[in-house]
Design a protein around this motif. Structure first.
Motif, PDB file in Angstrom:
ATOM      1  N   SER A  22       0.822  -1.219   0.000  1.00 48.62           N
ATOM      2  CA  SER A  22       0.000   0.000   0.000  1.00 48.62           C
ATOM      3  C   SER A  22       0.851   1.262   0.000  1.00 48.62           C
ATOM      4  O   SER A  22       0.571   2.217   0.716  1.00 48.62           O
ATOM      5  CB  SER A  22      -0.965   0.004   1.194  1.00 48.62           C
ATOM      6  N   GLY A  23       1.927   1.254  -0.774  1.00 48.81           N
ATOM      7  CA  GLY A  23       2.782   2.430  -0.888  1.00 48.81           C
ATOM      8  C   GLY A  23       3.993   2.446   0.019  1.00 48.81           C
ATOM      9  O   GLY A  23       4.900   3.232  -0.170  1.00 48.81           O
ATOM     10  N   ALA A  24       4.006   1.592   1.025  1.00 45.98           N
ATOM     11  CA  ALA A  24       5.156   1.515   1.939  1.00 45.98           C
ATOM     12  C   ALA A  24       6.092   0.415   1.448  1.00 45.98           C
ATOM     13  O   ALA A  24       5.679  -0.732   1.301  1.00 45.98           O
ATOM     14  CB  ALA A  24       4.691   1.207   3.358  1.00 45.98           C
ATOM     15  N   ARG A  25       7.336   0.776   1.177  1.00 40.25           N
ATOM     16  CA  ARG A  25       8.314  -0.212   0.715  1.00 40.25           C
ATOM     17  C   ARG A  25       9.170  -0.693   1.878  1.00 40.25           C
ATOM     18  O   ARG A  25       9.623   0.110   2.691  1.00 40.25           O
ATOM     19  CB  ARG A  25       9.196   0.375  -0.377  1.00 40.25           C
ATOM     20  N   ARG A  26       9.368  -2.011   1.914  1.00 44.82           N
ATOM     21  CA  ARG A  26      10.174  -2.633   2.961  1.00 44.82           C
ATOM     22  C   ARG A  26      10.947  -3.800   2.391  1.00 44.82           C
ATOM     23  O   ARG A  26      10.568  -4.386   1.393  1.00 44.82           O
ATOM     24  CB  ARG A  26       9.289  -3.141   4.087  1.00 44.82           C
ATOM     25  N   GLU A  27      11.995  -4.166   3.101  1.00 46.05           N
ATOM     26  CA  GLU A  27      12.749  -5.360   2.741  1.00 46.05           C
ATOM     27  C   GLU A  27      12.316  -6.483   3.668  1.00 46.05           C
ATOM     28  O   GLU A  27      12.251  -6.303   4.877  1.00 46.05           O
ATOM     29  CB  GLU A  27      14.252  -5.105   2.875  1.00 46.05           C
ATOM     30  N   VAL A  28      11.988  -7.629   3.083  1.00 48.83           N
ATOM     31  CA  VAL A  28      11.552  -8.790   3.859  1.00 48.83           C
ATOM     32  C   VAL A  28      12.311 -10.023   3.405  1.00 48.83           C
ATOM     33  O   VAL A  28      12.847 -10.068   2.294  1.00 48.83           O
ATOM     34  CB  VAL A  28      10.025  -9.033   3.724  1.00 48.83           C
ATOM     35  N   SER A  29      12.327 -11.028   4.235  1.00 46.01           N
ATOM     36  CA  SER A  29      12.934 -12.299   3.862  1.00 46.01           C
ATOM     37  C   SER A  29      12.046 -13.000   2.835  1.00 46.01           C
ATOM     38  O   SER A  29      10.823 -13.051   2.989  1.00 46.01           O
ATOM     39  CB  SER A  29      13.093 -13.196   5.085  1.00 46.01           C
ATOM     40  N   ALA A  30      12.678 -13.555   1.804  1.00 45.51           N
ATOM     41  CA  ALA A  30      11.951 -14.310   0.784  1.00 45.51           C
ATOM     42  C   ALA A  30      12.409 -15.765   0.760  1.00 45.51           C
ATOM     43  O   ALA A  30      12.168 -16.494  -0.200  1.00 45.51           O
ATOM     44  CB  ALA A  30      12.166 -13.657  -0.580  1.00 45.51           C
ATOM     45  N   GLU A  31      13.065 -16.199   1.810  1.00 43.90           N
ATOM     46  CA  GLU A  31      13.645 -17.546   1.881  1.00 43.90           C
ATOM     47  C   GLU A  31      12.617 -18.672   1.796  1.00 43.90           C
ATOM     48  O   GLU A  31      12.939 -19.770   1.361  1.00 43.90           O
ATOM     49  CB  GLU A  31      14.437 -17.703   3.184  1.00 43.90           C
ATOM     50  N   LEU A  32      11.382 -18.429   2.196  1.00 47.24           N
ATOM     51  CA  LEU A  32      10.377 -19.496   2.231  1.00 47.24           C
ATOM     52  C   LEU A  32       9.695 -19.737   0.894  1.00 47.24           C
ATOM     53  O   LEU A  32       8.948 -20.705   0.748  1.00 47.24           O
ATOM     54  CB  LEU A  32       9.303 -19.181   3.279  1.00 47.24           C
ATOM     55  N   ILE A  33       9.938 -18.869  -0.082  1.00 43.43           N
ATOM     56  CA  ILE A  33       9.205 -18.966  -1.343  1.00 43.43           C
ATOM     57  C   ILE A  33      10.169 -19.209  -2.498  1.00 43.43           C
ATOM     58  O   ILE A  33      11.098 -18.435  -2.710  1.00 43.43           O
ATOM     59  CB  ILE A  33       8.386 -17.686  -1.596  1.00 43.43           C
ATOM     60  N   ASP A  34       9.922 -20.283  -3.235  1.00 41.78           N
ATOM     61  CA  ASP A  34      10.722 -20.591  -4.420  1.00 41.78           C
ATOM     62  C   ASP A  34      10.233 -19.765  -5.605  1.00 41.78           C
ATOM     63  O   ASP A  34       9.043 -19.460  -5.715  1.00 41.78           O
ATOM     64  CB  ASP A  34      10.608 -22.075  -4.779  1.00 41.78           C
ATOM     65  N   GLU A  35      11.153 -19.429  -6.486  1.00 39.89           N
ATOM     66  CA  GLU A  35      10.840 -18.764  -7.747  1.00 39.89           C
ATOM     67  C   GLU A  35      10.019 -17.485  -7.577  1.00 39.89           C
ATOM     68  O   GLU A  35       9.031 -17.271  -8.283  1.00 39.89           O
ATOM     69  CB  GLU A  35      10.129 -19.733  -8.688  1.00 39.89           C
ATOM     70  N   LEU A  36      10.410 -16.644  -6.681  1.00 41.74           N
ATOM     71  CA  LEU A  36       9.750 -15.363  -6.474  1.00 41.74           C
ATOM     72  C   LEU A  36      10.353 -14.338  -7.430  1.00 41.74           C
ATOM     73  O   LEU A  36      11.570 -14.247  -7.556  1.00 41.74           O
ATOM     74  CB  LEU A  36       9.951 -14.917  -5.018  1.00 41.74           C
ATOM     75  N   GLU A  37       9.486 -13.587  -8.098  1.00 42.27           N
ATOM     76  CA  GLU A  37       9.943 -12.618  -9.085  1.00 42.27           C
ATOM     77  C   GLU A  37       9.222 -11.288  -8.894  1.00 42.27           C
ATOM     78  O   GLU A  37       8.110 -11.255  -8.358  1.00 42.27           O
ATOM     79  CB  GLU A  37       9.675 -13.145 -10.489  1.00 42.27           C
ATOM     80  N   PRO A  38       9.844 -10.185  -9.361  1.00 45.36           N
ATOM     81  CA  PRO A  38       9.153  -8.889  -9.324  1.00 45.36           C
ATOM     82  C   PRO A  38       7.809  -8.996 -10.039  1.00 45.36           C
ATOM     83  O   PRO A  38       7.683  -9.657 -11.067  1.00 45.36           O
ATOM     84  CB  PRO A  38      10.114  -7.958 -10.074  1.00 45.36           C
ATOM     85  N   GLY A  39       6.804  -8.378  -9.443  1.00 41.05           N
ATOM     86  CA  GLY A  39       5.449  -8.446  -9.977  1.00 41.05           C
ATOM     87  C   GLY A  39       4.581  -9.465  -9.276  1.00 41.05           C
ATOM     88  O   GLY A  39       3.350  -9.397  -9.350  1.00 41.05           O
ATOM     89  N   ASP A  40       5.200 -10.441  -8.582  1.00 39.49           N
ATOM     90  CA  ASP A  40       4.433 -11.409  -7.800  1.00 39.49           C
ATOM     91  C   ASP A  40       3.819 -10.717  -6.589  1.00 39.49           C
ATOM     92  O   ASP A  40       4.300  -9.671  -6.138  1.00 39.49           O
ATOM     93  CB  ASP A  40       5.330 -12.548  -7.301  1.00 39.49           C
ATOM     94  N   TYR A  41       2.767 -11.322  -6.068  1.00 40.73           N
ATOM     95  CA  TYR A  41       2.149 -10.842  -4.833  1.00 40.73           C
ATOM     96  C   TYR A  41       2.403 -11.865  -3.740  1.00 40.73           C
ATOM     97  O   TYR A  41       2.377 -13.070  -3.990  1.00 40.73           O
ATOM     98  CB  TYR A  41       0.643 -10.639  -5.026  1.00 40.73           C
ATOM     99  N   VAL A  42       2.652 -11.380  -2.528  1.00 39.61           N
ATOM    100  CA  VAL A  42       2.942 -12.253  -1.397  1.00 39.61           C
ATOM    101  C   VAL A  42       2.179 -11.798  -0.157  1.00 39.61           C
ATOM    102  O   VAL A  42       1.757 -10.642  -0.050  1.00 39.61           O
ATOM    103  CB  VAL A  42       4.456 -12.276  -1.068  1.00 39.61           C
TER     104      VAL A  42
END
Length: 68
Positions: A22-42
């Motif tokens: 919702s407009g707030a950008r943050r860095e998060v761990s993506a270790e639990l998800i395989d094949e994550l790419e820009p444009g995906d929703y999590v």
């Protein structure tokens, strides 16, 4: 009760993802998800992307959170 928040993935690198929630950008761990790419929703909880979701899931969750 814990609440996960939907977010769009902006960038992925070395097991981390930059997300836009919702407009707030943050860095998060993506270790639990395989094949994550820009444009995906999590779904994000406690600084960790815990599941891939669809754009429809993201929109529905946003509507519910706004209503609360």
């Amino acid at each position: 009760m814990c609440v996960g928040l939907p977010a769009k993935v902006v960038k992925v690198r070395e097991g981390m993802a930059i997300i836009d929630a919702s407009g707030a950008r943050r860095e998060v761990s993506a270790e639990l998800i395989d094949e994550l790419e820009p444009g995906d929703y999590v779904m994000v909880h406690a600084g960790i992307a815990i599941a891939k979701i669809t754009k429809d899931d993201q929109s529905e969750t946003d509507e519910i959170m706004e209503a609360l």
